[in-house]
Design an enzyme around this catalytic site. Sequence first.
Site, PDB file in Angstrom:
ATOM      1  CG  HIS A  61     -18.645  -1.976  -0.519  1.00 31.81           C
ATOM      2  ND1 HIS A  61     -18.167  -0.713  -0.841  1.00 31.81           N
ATOM      3  CD2 HIS A  61     -17.642  -2.845  -0.827  1.00 31.81           C
ATOM      4  CE1 HIS A  61     -16.934  -0.823  -1.320  1.00 31.81           C
ATOM      5  NE2 HIS A  61     -16.594  -2.098  -1.316  1.00 31.81           N
TER       6      HIS A  61
ATOM      7  NE  ARG B  49      10.359   7.663  15.799  1.00 34.84           N
ATOM      8  CZ  ARG B  49      10.622   6.891  14.727  1.00 34.84           C
ATOM      9  NH1 ARG B  49       9.630   6.507  13.947  1.00 34.84           N
ATOM     10  NH2 ARG B  49      11.851   6.512  14.466  1.00 34.84           N
TER      11      ARG B  49
ATOM     12  CG  PHE C 103      12.073  -1.303  11.727  1.00 36.37           C
ATOM     13  CD1 PHE C 103      13.270  -1.891  12.112  1.00 36.37           C
ATOM     14  CD2 PHE C 103      10.987  -1.378  12.595  1.00 36.37           C
ATOM     15  CE1 PHE C 103      13.380  -2.547  13.340  1.00 36.37           C
ATOM     16  CE2 PHE C 103      11.084  -2.025  13.816  1.00 36.37           C
ATOM     17  CZ  PHE C 103      12.299  -2.616  14.190  1.00 36.37           C
TER      18      PHE C 103
ATOM     19  CE  LYS D 208       3.946  11.508  13.624  1.00 40.97           C
ATOM     20  NZ  LYS D 208       3.817  11.275  12.172  1.00 40.97           N
TER      21      LYS D 208
ATOM     22  CB  CYS E  12     -11.737 -14.647  28.830  1.00 39.26           C
ATOM     23  SG  CYS E  12     -13.052 -15.365  27.804  1.00 39.26           S
TER      24      CYS E  12
ATOM     25  N   GLY F 134      -7.937   0.684   0.499  1.00 39.38           N
ATOM     26  CA  GLY F 134      -8.241  -0.303  -0.527  1.00 39.38           C
ATOM     27  C   GLY F 134      -9.648  -0.266  -1.069  1.00 39.38           C
TER      28      GLY F 134
ATOM     29  CG  ASN G  46     -15.975  -8.640  -6.047  1.00 36.96           C
ATOM     30  OD1 ASN G  46     -15.771  -8.196  -7.173  1.00 36.96           O
ATOM     31  ND2 ASN G  46     -15.477  -8.065  -4.971  1.00 36.96           N
TER      32      ASN G  46
ATOM     33  CG  ASN H  75     -10.812  -2.944   2.160  1.00 33.85           C
ATOM     34  OD1 ASN H  75     -10.391  -3.417   3.210  1.00 33.85           O
ATOM     35  ND2 ASN H  75     -10.737  -3.587   1.005  1.00 33.85           N
TER      36      ASN H  75
ATOM     37  CG  HIS I  45     -23.307   2.416  -2.375  1.00 36.24           C
ATOM     38  ND1 HIS I  45     -24.376   2.925  -3.091  1.00 36.24           N
ATOM     39  CD2 HIS I  45     -23.843   1.818  -1.286  1.00 36.24           C
ATOM     40  CE1 HIS I  45     -25.503   2.624  -2.466  1.00 36.24           C
ATOM     41  NE2 HIS I  45     -25.201   1.951  -1.367  1.00 36.24           N
TER      42      HIS I  45
END
Length: 350
Positions: free
Chosen positions: A165, A20, A307, A22, A198, A158, A75, A152, A163
């Site tokens: 961050h 497949r 799956f 891509k 390592c 998400g 937050n 994100n 802006h």
Amino acid sequence: MPEWRKDPVVKRWVIIATERAKRPTDFKVPQDERKGGRCPLCPGHEGDTPPEVLAFRERDTSPNSPGWWVRVVPNKFPAVRIEAQMGVRRHGVYDVMDGLGAHEVVVEAPEHEASLEALDVRQLEEVIWAWQQRSLDLRRDTRFKYIQIFKNFGQTAGASLEHTHSQILATPMVPVDIEEEMQGFKHYAWSTGRCVLCDVVAQELAERQRVVVETEKFISFAPFASRFPFETWIVPREHQHDFAGIREEQVSDLARVLQSTLLRLRHSVGGPPFNLVLHTAPVNEPDTIQYHWHLEILPRLTIMAGFELGTGFYINPTPPELAAQIMREQEVFCPPPVYAGEKGEAVQYV
């Protein structure tokens, strides 16, 4: 033929679906629409966020005012709260505890339209220093056992704010994924006397099929058992278990490798949404020296379906050797560094 490949740390199998296979043009990369409106992270809107806990700002500027170039705030809508109480309660067969933790936002630049890879190298260094400083401070609360630094990018990954961050979330327990990695590092060290990551770095440098960027102190490469197309890890070449122990010369090198890797990803696949996650040793826990910290860049080019959700096996339609080759071939321009003396030197803690 497709291949099953096993991650050498956590023993997770993935399918590299070569039939497949891509290339970048086969992916439909979602493009976010700009929302516009008032941005709480822009300079001049400091009152829209909780008071800053760390800011790198110009001299003679006040906390929670313009003049900063990196700013960290709690937050406004935290997933967990530092005021919560420690302690597990039993509820029949279930365990419950208050939502203890810390949740912070790292504003990576004042410019609203900036992206992480488009920042100059000096600015990227400052972001890394902010991650380190907050990691060192949060672990002073011995209730916390893990500090997750992550970014994100894009709505699919998400991100709810445009802006640029990243976020930091401290938890009172070690995540299952990190526990599994810890056990993998310890088992390999017990059986061979060496660190598995390592040895991975040594093999990647010897084979050179999956290497994307290398410098004196860091390497970025597409993991042999990549779960996602164009997944890339950035790993320190020396054994180092705790990200917060990063040294000045490493910060400069890491900023350059991170910038180059993200630019190559953007040029290869057209700026896909991605999650950047730091994997580092637990804090306030014994016996973590076997761990080897690293950054994982996880593009969101495919969708987990039945799956994957039913088995925990991932299907990757882009062999990591192909992804690394495409990224290596990109010609990227890294903006020249802007040194601290040109921006100011004051660091304001609140």
